[in-house]
Design an enzyme around this catalytic site. Structure first.
Site, PDB file in Angstrom:
ATOM      1  N   THR A 165     -27.659 -27.998 -42.297  1.00 49.34           N
ATOM      2  CA  THR A 165     -28.051 -27.053 -43.329  1.00 49.34           C
ATOM      3  C   THR A 165     -27.519 -25.677 -42.968  1.00 49.34           C
ATOM      4  OG1 THR A 165     -30.142 -26.373 -42.313  1.00 49.34           O
ATOM      5  CG2 THR A 165     -30.185 -28.357 -43.663  1.00 49.34           C
ATOM      6  N   SER A 214     -29.654 -27.194 -38.147  1.00 50.28           N
ATOM      7  CA  SER A 214     -29.822 -26.139 -39.148  1.00 50.28           C
ATOM      8  C   SER A 214     -29.389 -24.778 -38.636  1.00 50.28           C
ATOM      9  CB  SER A 214     -31.289 -26.072 -39.591  1.00 50.28           C
ATOM     10  OG  SER A 214     -31.468 -25.039 -40.538  1.00 50.28           O
ATOM     11  N   ASP A 215     -28.685 -24.062 -39.483  1.00 50.84           N
ATOM     12  CA  ASP A 215     -28.445 -22.647 -39.243  1.00 50.84           C
ATOM     13  C   ASP A 215     -29.791 -21.922 -39.285  1.00 50.84           C
ATOM     14  OD1 ASP A 215     -26.985 -20.146 -39.125  1.00 50.84           O
ATOM     15  OD2 ASP A 215     -27.448 -19.927 -41.244  1.00 50.84           O
ATOM     16  N   LYS A 216     -29.899 -20.799 -38.591  1.00 46.40           N
ATOM     17  CA  LYS A 216     -31.167 -20.052 -38.575  1.00 46.40           C
ATOM     18  C   LYS A 216     -31.250 -19.048 -39.712  1.00 46.40           C
ATOM     19  CE  LYS A 216     -31.814 -16.474 -35.939  1.00 46.40           C
ATOM     20  NZ  LYS A 216     -32.260 -15.418 -36.881  1.00 46.40           N
ATOM     21  N   THR A 217     -30.302 -18.104 -39.722  1.00 43.36           N
ATOM     22  CA  THR A 217     -30.392 -16.969 -40.633  1.00 43.36           C
ATOM     23  C   THR A 217     -30.218 -17.409 -42.081  1.00 43.36           C
ATOM     24  OG1 THR A 217     -29.470 -15.575 -38.895  1.00 43.36           O
ATOM     25  CG2 THR A 217     -29.503 -14.674 -41.122  1.00 43.36           C
TER      26      THR A 217
END
Length: 896
Positions: free
Chosen positions: A631, A336-339
């Site tokens: 994601t 998953s991407d963070k931001t």
């Protein structure tokens, strides 16, 4: 002696590590005058326009691809043979089955992603360029490498630029790098190995200028820009088949070849034994093939998946391709991407330290909903003079606007500044301080703070100042009472937890002061009020969702453009793992694909990553045989979203590119929706598997009846059209009961299924074999016994109904792992509805004259139906005895 043309050009990744004077020279540019018209035309011939032309697959080719399937090939051959033998009704029915299956697949694929077109449309329409010493606006597609481009606040960067000079330039790059806040840009050279997110002397196409101005030289256009490279990555990434699709392809191929081998062997033996005349034998073999082929399987699985897609849509998970709905159920890894995905992408002020008091600010995001607390007790900021001064000065030293539009809080300016506005509104409500602005000192990259001269109702004037702690600490050090060590250590502690630290101060000035200057602040100093710790906070619902996913054997990995400290701190707050291990994008680049695949499973966080890093990380997990979901919401996530077994994009804050590259879009931007989708995917897989285990025995029973009839030298009891009726009509009636079958108990407590797992284990094959033989034997026995006392039409119709009612009774055995005669019997009312519909269709099939003429059927009396029911009940009794035996063995094994 080298000519100018012999001078090597810098590599795509070298511009940030090269002095801008040399970059201008390498691109034959001119500063400050810019290129001439002739030079522009020459470069256009070499480099082409600043645009991205991408190919798309013709729809006619997409349609033809749907016929590339072994089962379809066999059915087409069967249709042609029956046509040549003048069995026109059989040929028409078989042909319709082929076309219907192709159309289902075509409409699924036509709805696939259009990400490349979205990327193409992201390029800026116009650019301000300097040519022949004149600054003018031109279409951005006419930009060429070596052009001088002028940027100012509000512009979208039209191509990749090396900054030549910058005046307080800030660029929002979150969609490209994942960095939540705007990035301050300079013209100085940075290290060659500097990650994309830290290249402060570069401006990249499609990013947005939020503050200041700059001049830069174009170093890449069109497909050679960073966004262009992403578009090529998206176009080059091949769509992976879902695990279920692979399993179904393998199953379909194996079944098809098995049926073909049996058909050839039967034909040869029948010919050698001279059972039938050659045309009759050929028709019998075609009948066997058509009966044994699971024609209804594609339709049944598609309908089950489509219904699952509709269910997910109601739960805010929009699935674009049917197999993707099931793929989630097999996921091992969620990268998953963070931001904007795991976090809100809304900078939030969480801590305030004024003197010795450490305040906590509740609430996340820009919405001013929350309180300020001291020792977990809500504080009235209006009665705390120092806290009120901190919040007021932080509010005033600000160029950002925070407004509510349709219930959503939006900012115009810097995310960090918006965090101060939100904190002020939490304390005092949506009202502005009663202060009058006299003068303003904008943020300057050299000084790294901004200040504003204000006046209160009493006529007193103050300078409000907010900025980098080290800069304000120097200004505050003018006072002997300033405890530099205390504030420096405190700032360092916050920074280690991944938080951004901002200092706030003020300076009282005389009533006749009319301007604020850097010299004045450096001479007289300031009074430091305190510091604030700001972070892009985790989404509240994500923590619980990750905990549930870990319980289900699914590991969530964070891939972000943020710094290691910030990423690790967020990873701990999210509970990604008991111990967080991090790898940087530079470290990823240092490994080859095999080394990365060997190492990747040991890490939970990947920081300072590029789009190419994300793509390689996803591929590395897949190389370990792990079904991987990705994601994200930014352009930088697009290649990885497309490469993943299932890409999941945010629907509200996600870019169009991300949404079109993904297989699923979360309409509510709620990461926890993935957990719901995973449970739904596991249920869908279970139900598709039950459908297959239900369908194959009855299909094989039909083929067995034909084969056994050939070797018993008796008339063929079934025609091809009757077999197609059994397969297709039952596929859209009885089998649809599995659409509504609820999840088995403990669905989310079991680990993801392995990619090496097969749809059918040894037990399934054993059960499929004896059920096939049982139905075929009962059908043939009835046909043989009654053949002499009733007409051929009645005997044949009874065999069809025996197979159908064998299916109906078998349905109640295969529906659930629990015994049929238990509470589970009533868990799916639609099973009874589908059985009722099938019975109605069988009555029409048996008694309506038109159907009798098409399908060669005849009316049955009461005694005939009694025999049919008893024959079907035998299947249920025997399979239930087998199920009870399995349950007993399982309990015995557990107790041991």
């Amino acid at each position: 002696m080298n000519t100018k043309d012999d001078v090597p050009k810098p590599m795509q990744d070298d511009y940030h590590a090269t002095d801008w004077h040399k970059v201008i020279s390498d691109f034959d540019g001119h500063y400050p005058g810019g290129l001439t018209d002739k030079e522009v035309n020459d470069k256009l011939e070499v480099h082409g326009f600043n645009e991205m032309l991408l190919k798309s697959v013709p729809k006619w080719l997409i349609f033809l691809r749907q016929f590339n399937n072994v089962i379809i090939y066999i059915l087409i051959v069967a249709a042609l043979m029956t046509l040549l033998m003048r069995h026109y009704s059989d040929a028409i029915v078989i042909g319709m089955v082929v076309v219907i299956n192709a159309l289902i697949g075509y409409f699924q694929e036509v709805n696939a992603s259009n990400a490349l077109e979205k990327i193409k449309n992201m390029l800026s329409v116009e650019a301000t360029v300097i040519r022949d010493d004149v600054r003018t606006d031109i279409p951005s597609r006419e930009l060429v490498p070596g052009d001088l481009v002028y940027l100012e606040a509000g512009d979208n960067v039209p191509a990749d630029l090396r900054i030549i000079d910058a005046d307080n330039l800030r660029i929002q790059e979150s969609s490209l790098t994942g960095e939540a806040d705007s990035v301050l840009k300079f013209d100085s050279v940075v290290d060659l190995k500097t990650p994309l997110a830290d290249r402060v002397n570069m401006a990249y196409a499609t990013t947005a200028v939020t503050n200041g101005s700059a001049t830069g030289i174009v170093v890449a256009t069109g497909l050679k820009t960073e966004i262009g490279l992403i578009s090529q990555s998206v176009s080059e990434v091949k769509d992976n088949k879902s695990p279920l699709t692979k399993e179904l392809d393998t199953l379909g191929r194996d079944i098809s070849w098995f049926i073909i081998i049996v058909a050839i062997a039967t034909f040869i033996l029948g010919w050698v034994m001279n059972v039938y005349a050659l045309p009759v034998l050929a028709m019998a073999i075609i009948t066997m093939i058509v009966g044994s082929m699971p024609e209804g399987l594609p339709a049944a699985t598609s309908v089950i998946l489509a219904t699952g897609v509709q269910t997910l849509t109601k739960k805010h998970a929009i699935v674009k391709t049917l197999p993707a709905a099931e793929t989630l159920g097999a996921v091992d890894i969620i990268a998953s991407d963070k931001t904007g995905t795991l976090t809100k992408n809304e900078m939030t002020l969480q801590d305030i330290v004024v003197g010795q008091n450490h305040y906590q600010v509740t609430g996340t995001g820009y919405a001013p909903e929350g309180q300020i607390q001291l020792n977990h007790v809500t504080v009235d900021a209006s009665k705390d003079e120092d806290l009120e001064m901190f919040l007021t000065m932080g509010h005033q030293a600000n160029d950002t606007f925070l407004t509510s539009e349709n219930g959503e809080w939006q900012i115009n300016g810097e995310p960090t500044d918006a965090a101060f506005l939100s904190a002020y509104y939490k304390a005092f409500g949506p009202k502005e301080p009663k202060l009058k602005e006299i003068d303003r000192l904008p943020f300057d990259s050299d000084y790294r703070f901004m200040a504003r001269l204000v006046e209160n109702k009493q006529g007193q004037r103050f300078i409000a100042i907010k900025g980098a702690p080290d800069k304000l600490f120097k200004l505050a050090a003018v006072s002997e009472s300033f405890d530099s060590q205390y504030w420096t250590e405190l700032s360092g502690q916050f920074a280690k937890t991944g938080k951004r630290v901002i200092a706030v101060g003020y300076q009282p000035v005389s009533a006749n002061t009319r301007e604020v200057t850097h010299e004045q602040l450096q001479t007289t100093g300031i009074t430091l009020i305190g510091i604030a710790a700001i972070i892009d906070p985790p989404r509240p619902e994500v923590v619980a969702a990750i905990k549930d996913m870990r319980q289900a054997g699914i590991h969530v990995k964070m891939i972000t453009g943020d710094s290691v400290d910030t990423a690790v701190a967020i990873g701990r707050q999210l509970g990604l793992a008991d111990g967080i291990d991090a790898m940087t994008g530079v470290e990823v680049d240092a490994l080859n694909d095999q080394e990365l695949a060997d190492a990747v499973t040991r890490y939970d966080v990947f920081a300072r990553t590029t789009p190419q890093n994300k793509l390689r990380i996803v591929a590395a997990y897949q190389a370990n045989g792990l079904v991987t979901a990705m994601t994200g919401d930014g352009v930088n996530d697009a290649p990885a979203l497309k490469r993943a077994d299932i890409g999941v994009a945010m629907g509200i804050k996600g870019t169009d590119v991300a949404k079109d590259s993904a297989d699923m879009v979360l309409a509510n931007d709620d990461f926890s929706t993935i957990k719901v989708a995973i449970a739904q995917g596991r249920r869908l897989y279970d139900n598709i598997r039950k459908t297959i285990l239900f369908l194959l025995p009855t299909s094989f029973a039909e083929g067995l009846i034909v084969v056994m009839s050939i070797f018993l030298r008796q008339p063929m009891p079934l025609t091809p059209t009757q077999l197609l009726w059994i397969n297709m009509v039952s596929a859209i009636t009885i089998q649809l009961a599995f659409i509504f079958e609820p999840a088995e108990p403990g669905l989310m407590n079991r680990p993801p299924r392995k990619t090496s797992a097969k749809l059918m284990d040894r037990h399934d094959i054993f059960q499929m074999t004896y059920v096939s033989v049982l139905i075929a034997a009962v059908g043939l026995a009835v046909f043989e016994v009654l053949g002499a006392s009733v007409s051929f039409g009645i005997a044949s119709t009874m065999v069809v109904n025996i197979i159908i009612f064998g299916k109906i009774f078998y349905l109640f055995n295969i529906r659930t792992a629990a015994p049929a005669l238990s509470r589970a019997l009533w868990s799916n009312p639609m099973a009874f509805a589908s059985v009722g519909l099938m019975i109605v269709l069988q009555i029409i099939f048996t008694y309506v004259p038109f159907m009798q003429s098409v399908f060669s059927t005849a009316a049955l009396n009461f005694s005939h139906w009694f025999i049919v029911l008893i024959s079907g009940a035998i299947v249920l009794v025997i399979t239930e005895i087998h199920k009870y035996w399995r349950i007993y063995r399982y309990k015995t094994t557990i107790n041991q």
